[in-house]
Design a protein around this motif. Sequence first.
Motif, PDB file in Angstrom:
ATOM      1  N   LEU A  37      53.027 -39.996  84.942  1.00 11.52           N
ATOM      2  CA  LEU A  37      53.214 -39.464  83.600  1.00 11.52           C
ATOM      3  C   LEU A  37      54.654 -38.993  83.364  1.00 11.52           C
ATOM      4  N   ALA A  38      55.271 -38.417  84.387  1.00  8.25           N
ATOM      5  CA  ALA A  38      56.647 -37.919  84.237  1.00  8.25           C
ATOM      6  C   ALA A  38      57.606 -39.048  83.882  1.00  8.25           C
ATOM      7  N   LYS A  39      57.418 -40.203  84.492  1.00  8.51           N
ATOM      8  CA  LYS A  39      58.280 -41.355  84.179  1.00  8.51           C
ATOM      9  C   LYS A  39      58.080 -41.805  82.729  1.00  8.51           C
ATOM     10  N   LYS A  40      56.847 -41.719  82.248  1.00  6.65           N
ATOM     11  CA  LYS A  40      56.548 -42.114  80.873  1.00  6.65           C
ATOM     12  C   LYS A  40      57.142 -41.127  79.868  1.00  6.65           C
ATOM     13  N   LEU A  72      61.420 -31.433  80.428  1.00  9.81           N
ATOM     14  CA  LEU A  72      60.077 -31.781  80.882  1.00  9.81           C
ATOM     15  C   LEU A  72      59.530 -30.660  81.759  1.00  9.81           C
ATOM     16  N   CYS A  73      58.366 -30.132  81.356  1.00 10.35           N
ATOM     17  CA  CYS A  73      57.717 -29.034  82.078  1.00 10.35           C
ATOM     18  C   CYS A  73      56.399 -29.511  82.690  1.00 10.35           C
ATOM     19  N   GLU A  83      46.377 -35.033  77.255  1.00  7.38           N
ATOM     20  CA  GLU A  83      47.121 -35.533  78.415  1.00  7.38           C
ATOM     21  C   GLU A  83      48.493 -34.864  78.504  1.00  7.38           C
ATOM     22  N   TYR A  84      49.100 -34.633  77.364  1.00  7.42           N
ATOM     23  CA  TYR A  84      50.383 -33.936  77.317  1.00  7.42           C
ATOM     24  C   TYR A  84      50.604 -33.464  75.890  1.00  7.42           C
ATOM     25  N   THR A  85      51.586 -32.607  75.727  1.00  5.90           N
ATOM     26  CA  THR A  85      52.009 -32.232  74.381  1.00  5.90           C
ATOM     27  C   THR A  85      53.525 -32.193  74.354  1.00  5.90           C
TER      28      THR A  85
END
Length: 521
Positions: A181-184, A192-193, A136-138
């Motif tokens: 997701l950006a808010k999380k 943040l990229c 989901e993200y790294t």
Amino acid sequence: MKLVILHSSDTHGFLMPTDYQNKDNYDAPISLSRVSSVVKSEKEKYGADNVLVTDSGDCLQGSPLASYTQKLPEDEGLRKFTEAYNEVGYDARALGNHDFNYGLDYLSYYVDNNRAPFINDNVLDADTNVPFFGKEYTIVEKAGLKIGIMGITTQYISHWESEDHIKGLKFVSGYEVLAKLAKKLRPQVDILCALYHGGFESDPLTGKATEPHTGENEGYKILTEIPEIDVFLTGHQHRRLNLVTRNTAIVQPGYRGEAVGKVIIDFDKDTNGKVKINEMTTELIDSKDYAPDPAIEKIIKSLDEETQKWLDQPIAHLSEPAPIDDAIKGRIEGAPFINLIQQMQLWFTGADVSATAIMSESAHGFSKNVTMREVLLNYPYANQLCIVKLTGKELKEIIEYSAGFLEKDKDGKIKFIDRWITPKPMLYHFDLFYPVKYEADLSRPVGHRLTKVTLNGKDLEDDKVYKLAVNNYRALGGGFYPAYSMDKIEKIFDQDYVQMFSEYLTHGDIKVDTAKNYKFY
């Protein structure tokens, strides 16, 4: 203190510095091998711990090397192909729409054998609604910073890809998932990229629409409505972009490894560890200025040599060549090669009408002795042929839409309107139709230009249903044409265009139709 982010996208399997037009020319200003040299040079300059390296997809399809690789057992071809991408040293990657062209098994092998994680937030398992591939993200630590990376691809893949290639998948809006997701992630990271295999539906500076807002590209919406994103690493449109706007650094590095996007973040960190960004700058590093990476050439050498031999295999002999001397001129004035594609599509489908586009700006058509090289250079996409059922009224609307690509300049010369040339050339969307005879008066308003449309000497009947042969990309919505929809597709053929050309050109004597059946004036 500085953090450097290097970004590639849309290399399309061009691993070596050749476009395969000439088997002896390895001086092309493109390739993953040149991209790799850029990355290694920048790491040496700034220190590897200060450089983050990303890619936003479209790697598996597009070059003759990629086409040949796909024909081999995965442990023979795709293994080497994947090793070459591993050699670059990516920290995070995203999927592109063309990465789905060869099916999920092929793509899964590639994803599983990459050292870098694939970040995927909007290609979901249709049953569970969780990401089907990757993470989901790294969060990566570079230059003493915590860098969060999210990843999305264009949600429009389901409009283009055959069902068996994406079975069990669900494609959702990249904007919708990143907004949450950006808010999380924002409180957890310093930078943040967003990795995005997609581009901009509106100009990132002016907001002026550059294409219909279909959801294919959501870059402007993401840029303007998700302020948490510091760095926006994009692709898909093959544009060359580097700018900073709305406190966001944006890059898009063109096509086939012609450039690497570079973002430099100058920052300070106080005694409490709080990061202050002083300045963000962007540039595009042209890879032509860097020698190919010997490490990648060593990995790919044998596969490339096999590809060149495969490309020179003769497929068929034509009684006369089917040229297209100039792609732009051929579109406007007609060319034997265009007619040959149309004849082939009608032969396979038995349809009433055929539609096709010129897929490559470097297309030159076929000589008398057709080789695999000629086929792939003229038709590089892994499309499939469809039969679409349309009324005569809908078919005329489609032809009218295509006529809207053109205009006359002040000297009366016919040309393509700027919208289809800039900010990204998209003339592969301009379709021509056969064997209908049609004429369009370009002095008339768009949508009302057709002055003649006949089939076998008769006007098209508005309520009559006709069968149209066209590729699946168009039939599923590519190019923003009216009237097409999935429910109108009667059949999708299993073969791709390379396979179809091989079968059609060898089935017997072929007489290439050299007559012109359309006129723009």
